[in-house]
Structures are given as structure tokens and as C-alpha cells.
Design an enzyme around this catalytic site. Structure first.
Site, short mmCIF file in Angstrom:
data_model
loop_
_atom_site.label_atom_id
_atom_site.label_comp_id
_atom_site.label_asym_id
_atom_site.label_seq_id
_atom_site.Cartn_x
_atom_site.Cartn_y
_atom_site.Cartn_z
N LYS A 1 42.12 33.79 39.85
CA LYS A 1 40.88 33.49 40.56
C LYS A 1 39.73 34.15 39.79
CE LYS A 1 39.24 31.58 44.44
NZ LYS A 1 39.64 32.17 45.73
N HIS A 2 38.74 33.37 39.40
CA HIS A 2 37.61 33.88 38.64
C HIS A 2 38.06 34.65 37.40
CE1 HIS A 2 35.04 32.43 41.76
NE2 HIS A 2 35.60 33.20 42.68
N HIS B 1 36.57 42.64 28.47
CA HIS B 1 35.24 42.65 29.09
C HIS B 1 34.81 41.24 29.48
CE1 HIS B 1 34.60 46.85 28.52
NE2 HIS B 1 34.79 46.78 27.22
N ASN C 1 37.40 47.74 34.27
CA ASN C 1 38.55 48.62 34.19
C ASN C 1 39.72 48.02 34.97
OD1 ASN C 1 37.62 50.95 32.69
ND2 ASN C 1 36.27 51.38 34.40
#
Length: 529
Positions: free
Chosen positions: A280-281, A529, A423
Site C-alpha cells: 500500500k503506497h 528514501h 526509517n
């Protein structure tokens, strides 16, 4: 400049002869004189068409194994002459240069040669020289010349001629010139990228990327952003090479999330059993292995049922009917797998909004490649994260040694954490995630979010104790302070895997020893990231 230009003379020289004969016959029927070279001329003659060799026009034979045939003033003058410039036309007449109104060229198959793993010399021989030179000349002179570089544009040319009394319009020639310049740019990008790799230049002075339009998208991440999907021509299995069996078109976010799901699940060798990832996302909300695909799916789903709604499901094995039935119980955007059974396809057929993709295989997670990201005024390029850690690479740094079962779970959690936004904290037990904390500015926050989500699912499923009790944890980067280890211990974790390398490693290890945790270092991190 004249808007409409009649086609009286065409030069055709193609490597890909798909659709060539029908197109050439249609031109001949319109009275177009055809010039050609080498194998193209031979194919046209054998089909009964009237063809004039370029060598006959130039008065110079093809030579050097065909390397020199179209690089001649008679050819380039016919492509570049400005028809409304008296000096140009006088020079053409003086030197016996006839005008060329249509150029049809597709290039030597360089990309295909590289893709099949050919040697250096073979790749060099498949770099086209005359073709790009003619394409650029015709494209520059699009005020008078029509250029075609793709087989799929043959029909468009004939339609244009039908609509305009055997002429082409300026707007059409502009469109074709843009397509042509993009093709030569992509071709040169492929050559330069291959050569950089062949000579071991990891940071070439100039870096070019190219792609071929696969799909125009309704919008990008948000409705006010335009977007499109391009393929890079590689054969890496995934969303770009997949066959879509049903459902509406994929969106920008669908494509991004589906890629993330499939790259994650491909980390798990199907020879060692089925694995399922739910995304998801672009973040995993559940990943698990199982004896069957159905078991793997249910265990992945139980990690975070709330987030799984409207998510992407990826399998590393064939999608079977039982698993399809389970997936169909909730709203799912996309399912991607190497293959799907007829029963699974039939079950999904009733879900018109669900997209089913099959790829025919899995991408190699260890394969090299490039990843790039735009920044203001430039872009960043790096090798794709193909790092992997094996059991033998692990270094136990605590007094307590992890058990064999914990080591299995630690390596599983580490593999998942590689695909979680930093993180990243991943709790796992029995080869299934039981809590995931992603994308936080503080590693302690990710630790607590993963625990909180696990507790929420435990309450929803009526489980006691919470799944994080006796779990293992992976962190994508080192713990800078002992507070992260203390938070993991509070959640009930018993073993931790992390890269190590902090200035406070000794403090972190001492905290693990004090709390009775086993800890292993990988010496490798997976920032995402």
C-alpha cells in the site's frame, strides 16, 4: 513553405521488414518511385515491386560490407534541399540530385543485439551509421520531407495520403520528425549506456535515458499532474512486461505500487515455497511465506488487514483458484504473479475493477541495474539495490546466540526491510511479518508504530499475546541509541538484525545483553528514501 507536399519519390531501407511489402505496394499504387538498398531492395523485388538501387542513383557501389551506401551527396542532397530556395534547387539540378519526399528507415537492431548477450564486436557491428544520418537530415527538412522510423506508422502515412489527395500536411511531417528525433536519441542513449558498461565506466560524463511509450495515463500521483508510462526495452520481468488479463487501465500509482510489490516478492525463491507481499503506497503492509500460496496470502493479510484494503498483491508462484477466492473477499486494486490458473482468472472475471497481471517469470533480485531520481537542475543515478545477506555473512555481537528458527526469521525480516521506506522496522515471526513501521523521521517512532499496528491486529483477531511477543526485528540501518533496542524489548522481541556501524554500537549491544536479546550485524544497510 508549402503545407501539402506530394509524395513522388521514397527511399526505403529497413532492418525490420514487418509490414514492408503491403506498405510499399500501397506507395507504388499511388505512383511513388521507390529507391532502396541491400536486403530491403531484394525483398521488394522478390515481391514483384519495381525498385531502383541507391547505388544506381549515386553511381557509387555499396562497399565495406554495406557500411558505405547512403552516405553520399546525392542521397543527403535529396533529403536536405529546401524546395523553395532557388540556389538549393539550382545546385541539385546541376549535380543531378533528385528530391526524396519520403524516407522510411528503421535502424540496425542494436538494442536487440545487446539484449541477447552478444559480444562486444557483434554489438559494434550493429550500430547503425547511415540510418541515423538520413533520419536526422529528413527530420531537419520536415518542411518538405516525411520521415518514418516505426513500423506502426505505416498505416498513419497511408491514412494521411488518403485524407489529403496523396499529399502530407506540415503538421503531420512535424509529428513524424519529432518521433524520428526521439528514436535517434533513444538509439544513441542505448549505445552510450551499453558502451559505458562495456568499458567499465560507472560515471560517464554524460548520461542519457530513453523509453518507449507504453501507456498514456489519466494523471500522475495527483489529478493535476500529467503522466505517462514508458518501457526501457529491457526484458526484466515485471509490470512493464506483464500481460493484463482484465480490469481498467493501470494508474500511475498502481504501476508504482505494483512494481514495488513484485520486486519485493521476487526476493523469495519459489523453489523454497510460495511467498506473498501486500503493498500500500509503495510500502509493504504484510509479507509472508507459506506451504501454499493461500497460506502465504492469509498470513500476509493478517499482518495489517486494514491497510491491505485497496492494496496490491504480489505472488512469487502461480495464482491458483483458492488463493484468488481469498483475495477476492476484499477490494484489491492489482494482483501480479508469474502465472495464473484458468480457475483464478475465472474467479477474478467477476471483479471488473480488479486488474490481474501475469509476467511469465520473476525478476532476478541480484541483477545489476540503474535507478535514477530527478532533483532540481539534474538527476541522481545509482546502482539498484541488489545487495543480499546470507547466513554466513551474519555476525553475532551479543552474549545470547539466536536460535536456528530465529536466524530464519531474521533473514526473512531483513529481506522485507530492504523494501520498506526508511526509517524501516520489521517485526517477523515464523516467516511472516507481524508489524511494520515505515517512513518515520525517528527509528524509535517506526519501532513503536510497528508494535502498535501489531497490537491493533491482535485485538481485531482476538489473539493473545500480541504477535510481537517472541518475534524478531529487522532495522534497515543501525540503531543510533539504545532507546530503539529498549522499545523493541518492550514489544516482546527476542532477536534483532541490523547493519551495525554506529558510534554507539557498544552501548546498543550492552542494552541488548542487558535485556536478553540476541543481535546480529549484517555490515550492510538498505536505506530506501
Amino acid at each position: 513553405m508549402t503545407d501539402r507536399i506530394p509524395l513522388k519519390r521514397a527511399l526505403i531501407s529497413v532492418s525490420d521488414k514487418t509490414g514492408l511489402l503491403d506498405f510499399a505496394r500501397a506507395l507504388e499504387a499511388r505512383g511513388v518511385e521507390i529507391l532502396s538498398t541491400g536486403g530491403t531492395a531484394k525483398a521488394l523485388r522478390e515481391a514483384g515491386l519495381i525498385v531502383k538501387d541507391v547505388a544506381e542513383v549515386t553511381g557509387f557501389p555499396e562497399m565495406m560490407d554495406g557500411r558505405v551506401k547512403t552516405l553520399h551527396p546525392v542521397v543527403h542532397g535529396g533529403l536536405l534541399a529546401l524546395r523553395d530556395n532557388d540556389e538549393h534547387m539550382a545546385a541539385a539540378e546541376s549535380h543531378g540530385i533528385g528530391m526524396i519526399d519520403l524516407l522510411v528507415v528503421n535502424l540496425y537492431p542494436f538494442e536487440e543485439t545487446v539484449a541477447r548477450g552478444a559480444g562486444y564486436d557483434d554489438c559494434i557491428e550493429n550500430i547503425d551509421i547511415g540510418g541515423p544520418a538520413m533520419i536526422r537530415a529528413a527530420s531537419k527538412n520536415h518542411a518538405f520531407v516525411t520521415v518514418v522510423v516505426d513500423v506502426e506508422d505505416y498505416a498513419a502515412v497511408l491514412a494521411e495520403l488518403d485524407a489529403n489527395d496523396d499529399t502530407t500536411t506540415y503538421a503531420f511531417r512535424q509529428r513524424q520528425a519529432q518521433i524520428a528525433y526521439a528514436r535517434t536519441a533513444a538509439y544513441d542513449a542505448a549505445v552510450s549506456a551499453w558502451m559505458a558498461g562495456a568499458i567499465g565506466n560507472e560515471t560517464p560524463r554524460r548520461r542519457a535515458f530513453a523509453g518507449t511509450l507504453a501507456q498514456s495515463l489519466r494523471y500522475g500521483e495527483n489529478p493535476h499532474q500529467s503522466a505517462a508510462f514508458y518501457k526501457d526495452g529491457s526484458d526484466r520481468a515485471g509490470v512493464a512486461t506483464a500481460k493484463q488479463w482484465q480490469g481498467k487501465e493501470l494508474s500511475y500509482n498502481n504501476i508504482n505500487d505494483t512494481d514495488a510489490a513484485f520486486e519485493l516478492v521476487a526476493e523469495f525463491d519459489p523453489a523454497e515455497g510460495p511467498a506473498v507481499a501486500i503493498i500500500k503506497h509503495a510500502n509493504p503492509c504484510g509479507v509472508a511465506r507459506g506451504k501454499t500460496a493461500l497460506e502465504a496470502y492469509r498470513r500476509a493479510y493478517d499482518c495489517d488487514r486494514t491497510s491491505a484494503f485497496g492494496g496490491i498483491v504480489a505472488l512469487n508462484t502461480e495464482l491458483d483458484g483458492d488463493t484468488a477466492r481469498a483475495i477476492a473477499e476484499i477490494f484489491t486494486e492489482v494482483v501480479i504473479a508469474p502465472a495464473a490458473s484458468d480457475e483464478a482468472k475465472e474467479i477474478f472475471a467477476a471483479k471488473k475493477n480488479l486488474r490481474l497481471l501475469t509476467t511469465g517469470g520473476l525478476p532476478d533480485p541480484a541483477a545489476p541495474g540503474l535507478a535514477f531520481r530527478q532533483v532540481a537542475g539534474g538527476f541522481l543515478v545509482q546502482g539498484r539495490d541488489n545487495g543480499r545477506v546470507l547466513r554466513a555473512d551474519l555476525k553475532v555481537v551479543t552474549k545470547r546466540q539466536p536460535t536456528e528458527a530465529e536466524l530464519d526469521d531474521l533473514l526473512f525480516a531483513w529481506t522485507v526491510a530492504k523494501h520498506v521506506k526508511s526509517n524501516a522496522i520489521v517485526y517477523a515471526k515464523d516467516l511472516a511479518t507481524v508489524g511494520i513501521g515505515a517512513g518515520q523521521m525517528s527509528r524509535v517512532d517506526s519501532t513503536r508504530i510497528g508494535q502498535r499496528k501489531s497490537q491493533d491486529m491482535a485485538e481485531a483477531l482476538g489473539l493473545a499475546p500480541a504477535p510481537t511477543i517472541d518475534s524478531v526485528v529487522s532495522s534497515d540501518a543501525f540503531f543510533p541509541f539504545a532507546d530503539g533496542i529498549e522499545a523493541l524489548a518492550e514489544a516482546g522481541a527476542k532477536a534483532v538484525i541490523q547493519p551495525g556501524g554506529s558510534m554507539r554500537d557498544a552501548e546498543v549491544i550492552a542494552a541488548a545483553d542487558r535485556l536478553g536479546l540476541a543481535m546480529v550485524f549484517t555490515g550492510q544497510r538498505h536505506f530506501r528514501h
